[in-house]
Design a protein around this motif. Structure first.
Motif, PDB file in Angstrom:
ATOM      1  N   THR A  33       0.799  -1.370   0.063  1.00 30.34           N
ATOM      2  CA  THR A  33       0.012  -0.020   0.081  1.00 30.34           C
ATOM      3  C   THR A  33       0.906   1.363  -0.013  1.00 30.34           C
ATOM      4  OG1 THR A  33      -0.243  -0.126   2.455  1.00 30.34           O
ATOM      5  CG2 THR A  33      -1.901  -0.961   1.073  1.00 30.34           C
ATOM      6  N   HIS A  34       2.077   1.116  -0.189  1.00 32.54           N
ATOM      7  CA  HIS A  34       3.009   2.338  -0.123  1.00 32.54           C
ATOM      8  C   HIS A  34       2.844   3.092   1.231  1.00 32.54           C
ATOM      9  CE1 HIS A  34       4.389   1.538  -4.274  1.00 32.54           C
ATOM     10  NE2 HIS A  34       3.125   1.486  -4.485  1.00 32.54           N
ATOM     11  N   THR A  35       2.748   2.501   2.444  1.00 27.72           N
ATOM     12  CA  THR A  35       2.686   3.173   3.645  1.00 27.72           C
ATOM     13  C   THR A  35       3.560   2.566   4.382  1.00 27.72           C
ATOM     14  OG1 THR A  35       1.147   1.384   4.325  1.00 27.72           O
ATOM     15  CG2 THR A  35       0.381   3.247   3.491  1.00 27.72           C
ATOM     16  N   SER A  36       5.007   2.221   3.941  1.00 29.06           N
ATOM     17  CA  SER A  36       6.115   1.884   4.689  1.00 29.06           C
ATOM     18  C   SER A  36       6.773   2.769   5.293  1.00 29.06           C
ATOM     19  CB  SER A  36       6.743   0.800   3.721  1.00 29.06           C
ATOM     20  OG  SER A  36       7.545   1.604   2.662  1.00 29.06           O
ATOM     21  N   GLY A  37       7.008   3.946   4.822  1.00 29.79           N
ATOM     22  CA  GLY A  37       7.847   5.141   5.110  1.00 29.79           C
ATOM     23  C   GLY A  37       8.999   4.932   4.511  1.00 29.79           C
ATOM     24  N   LEU A  38       9.287   3.872   3.588  1.00 29.99           N
ATOM     25  CA  LEU A  38      10.703   3.733   2.754  1.00 29.99           C
ATOM     26  C   LEU A  38      10.785   4.869   1.739  1.00 29.99           C
ATOM     27  CD1 LEU A  38      10.432  -0.273   2.313  1.00 29.99           C
ATOM     28  CD2 LEU A  38      12.341   1.120   3.537  1.00 29.99           C
ATOM     29  N   PRO A  39      11.724   5.303   1.208  1.00 28.90           N
ATOM     30  CA  PRO A  39      11.983   6.263   0.319  1.00 28.90           C
ATOM     31  C   PRO A  39      11.405   5.777  -0.834  1.00 28.90           C
ATOM     32  CG  PRO A  39      14.111   5.093   0.571  1.00 28.90           C
ATOM     33  CD  PRO A  39      13.106   4.585   1.835  1.00 28.90           C
ATOM     34  N   THR A  40      11.097   6.801  -1.784  1.00 26.24           N
ATOM     35  CA  THR A  40      10.670   6.589  -3.032  1.00 26.24           C
ATOM     36  C   THR A  40      11.687   5.737  -4.159  1.00 26.24           C
ATOM     37  OG1 THR A  40       9.262   8.604  -3.149  1.00 26.24           O
ATOM     38  CG2 THR A  40       9.627   7.464  -5.354  1.00 26.24           C
ATOM     39  N   PHE A  41      13.067   6.090  -4.091  1.00 26.67           N
ATOM     40  CA  PHE A  41      13.853   5.448  -4.791  1.00 26.67           C
ATOM     41  C   PHE A  41      15.304   5.221  -3.944  1.00 26.67           C
ATOM     42  CE2 PHE A  41      11.651   8.244  -7.894  1.00 26.67           C
ATOM     43  CZ  PHE A  41      11.304   7.658  -8.778  1.00 26.67           C
ATOM     44  N   LEU A 196      -6.887  -1.899   1.361  1.00 28.81           N
ATOM     45  CA  LEU A 196      -5.981  -2.372   2.490  1.00 28.81           C
ATOM     46  C   LEU A 196      -5.643  -1.102   3.105  1.00 28.81           C
ATOM     47  CD1 LEU A 196      -3.512  -4.985   0.526  1.00 28.81           C
ATOM     48  CD2 LEU A 196      -5.641  -5.502   1.910  1.00 28.81           C
ATOM     49  N   TYR A 197      -5.774   0.212   2.671  1.00 28.88           N
ATOM     50  CA  TYR A 197      -5.459   1.218   3.198  1.00 28.88           C
ATOM     51  C   TYR A 197      -6.540   2.472   3.071  1.00 28.88           C
ATOM     52  CZ  TYR A 197      -2.860   5.399   4.750  1.00 28.88           C
ATOM     53  OH  TYR A 197      -2.762   7.001   5.383  1.00 28.88           O
ATOM     54  N   ASP A 198      -6.900   3.225   4.087  1.00 28.15           N
ATOM     55  CA  ASP A 198      -7.879   4.156   3.926  1.00 28.15           C
ATOM     56  C   ASP A 198      -7.327   5.408   4.856  1.00 28.15           C
ATOM     57  OD1 ASP A 198      -9.738   6.091   3.612  1.00 28.15           O
ATOM     58  OD2 ASP A 198     -11.406   4.683   4.020  1.00 28.15           O
ATOM     59  N   SER A 199      -6.846   6.445   4.054  1.00 29.08           N
ATOM     60  CA  SER A 199      -6.380   7.464   5.009  1.00 29.08           C
ATOM     61  C   SER A 199      -7.584   8.272   5.714  1.00 29.08           C
ATOM     62  CB  SER A 199      -5.589   8.629   4.017  1.00 29.08           C
ATOM     63  OG  SER A 199      -6.681   9.186   3.118  1.00 29.08           O
ATOM     64  N   GLY A 200      -8.647   7.901   5.502  1.00 26.92           N
ATOM     65  CA  GLY A 200      -9.879   8.920   5.886  1.00 26.92           C
ATOM     66  C   GLY A 200     -10.099   9.972   5.081  1.00 26.92           C
ATOM     67  N   GLY A 201      -9.229  10.221   4.075  1.00 26.52           N
ATOM     68  CA  GLY A 201      -9.700  11.073   3.217  1.00 26.52           C
ATOM     69  C   GLY A 201      -9.512  10.586   1.776  1.00 26.52           C
ATOM     70  N   SER A 202      -9.011  11.163   0.665  1.00 30.71           N
ATOM     71  CA  SER A 202      -8.935  10.844  -0.623  1.00 30.71           C
ATOM     72  C   SER A 202      -8.053   9.672  -0.880  1.00 30.71           C
ATOM     73  CB  SER A 202      -8.336  11.997  -1.591  1.00 30.71           C
ATOM     74  OG  SER A 202      -6.966  12.402  -1.352  1.00 30.71           O
ATOM     75  N   VAL A 203      -6.986   9.225  -0.058  1.00 33.78           N
ATOM     76  CA  VAL A 203      -6.056   8.092  -0.289  1.00 33.78           C
ATOM     77  C   VAL A 203      -6.852   6.823  -0.251  1.00 33.78           C
ATOM     78  CG1 VAL A 203      -3.831   7.215  -0.132  1.00 33.78           C
ATOM     79  CG2 VAL A 203      -4.160   9.794  -0.264  1.00 33.78           C
ATOM     80  N   LYS A 204      -7.318   5.988  -1.111  1.00 28.14           N
ATOM     81  CA  LYS A 204      -7.340   4.461  -0.791  1.00 28.14           C
ATOM     82  C   LYS A 204      -6.672   3.756  -1.435  1.00 28.14           C
ATOM     83  CE  LYS A 204     -12.325   6.027   0.635  1.00 28.14           C
ATOM     84  NZ  LYS A 204     -11.898   7.383   0.532  1.00 28.14           N
ATOM     85  N   VAL A 205      -6.096   2.569  -0.938  1.00 28.04           N
ATOM     86  CA  VAL A 205      -5.273   1.891  -1.707  1.00 28.04           C
ATOM     87  C   VAL A 205      -5.556   0.315  -1.548  1.00 28.04           C
ATOM     88  CG1 VAL A 205      -2.916   1.139  -2.277  1.00 28.04           C
ATOM     89  CG2 VAL A 205      -3.203   3.357  -1.196  1.00 28.04           C
TER      90      VAL A 205
END
Length: 272
Positions: A33-41, A196-205
């Motif tokens: 879900t790209h919520t790991s906190g890892l860097p983009t690159f 699998l992930y809902d920010s409570g706003g516009s981001v859902k993954v």
């Protein structure tokens, strides 16, 4: 996940070759879900290269990627400081996507291409799709262009697992893939589209899919690109509709143009 060999809650640390105290708390779900906190690159040179976007980006990018190995990635991971606590914020991470490839190939003992063949390609009838293209496919790759360059960009290089964006396919296979993804009766498809992930706003993954819920119902999309190509894929299951817009020109404005094109097509088809 359905075979029971992996669980969304599995800690990433269970699969890493060494101990990484700085990555504690990251699960497979966070990677998906790209919520790991890892860097983009990674490596850092890629980040520096993308800061200015000079004309020679394609050549420099390939030189960096061509010298980057799994061993170097695992060494760089030791120096990573997570941008956010795992599971708390969305930040697209190619690093996380590659680590999913590492986990899958480690657990199953097969290449990503072999796993794709078993899980998707064979059942979908996709015969010209691969992460590591065969020589017969390599010679038919479309040439892509970076920014205003008149010389084509070199084909993308990836010495890792190819799960952060190394797939190649024909247009016919893309149509087959969309049809496969629109079959909600397929349990693999249904699971891959589960939120699998809902920010409570516009981001859902879902499983790497960005999700939207609007007048078109629940839809799924994913954008990807290289230094010569970009594609934005949208699925609208409520309308049994898939839209993929590809271009062999890559610039900072290309994603916006692709998204606008999809919206125009959507309005023309659905009249909503």
């Amino acid at each position: 996940m359905q075979e029971g060999k992996l669980q969304l809650t599995d800690p990433l640390s269970d699969y890493l070759p060494e101990t990484y105290p700085n990555l504690e708390g990251i699960t497979l779900q966070h990677l998906l879900t790209h919520t790991s906190g890892l860097p983009t690159f990674l490596p850092e040179e890629i980040v520096e290269l993308r800061a200015e976007y000079p004309p020679n980006v394609p050549q420099d990018y390939n030189a960096i990627e061509g010298a980057y190995s799994p061993e170097k990635l695992f060494a760089d991971l030791k120096e990573v400081t997570l941008a956010t606590a795992p599971g708390t914020a969305y930040n697209y991470s190619n690093v996380g996507a590659e680590l999913i490839g590492f986990v899958l190939t480690t657990v199953y003992g097969k290449s990503i291409d072999a796993l794709l063949q078993e899980a998707i390609l064979q059942g979908a009838g996709m015969v010209q799709t691969s992460v590591k293209p065969k020589p017969s496919q390599q010679e038919h790759l479309i040439e892509g262009y970076w920014m205003d360059n008149t010389e084509p960009s070199p084909p993308l290089v990836n010495n890792l697992w190819g799960t952060a964006g190394s797939g190649r396919m024909t247009m016919n296979d893309m149509l087959r893939y969309m049809a496969w993804q629109l079959n909600g009766d397929n349990p693999v498809v249904a699971e891959s589209q589960r939120m699998l992930y809902d920010s409570g706003g516009s981001v859902k993954v879902a499983y790497f899919w960005r999700m939207r819920q609007d007048k078109y119902g629940t839809s799924y999309n994913h954008h990807g690109g290289s230094t010569g190509m970009q594609n934005w894929l949208f699925l609208f299951p409520d309308h049994n509709l898939g839209i993929s817009v590809m271009t062999n020109q890559s610039s900072l404005k290309t994603p916006k143009f692709l998204a606008q094109t999809v919206q125009k097509i959507l309005k023309d088809i659905l009249k909503v």
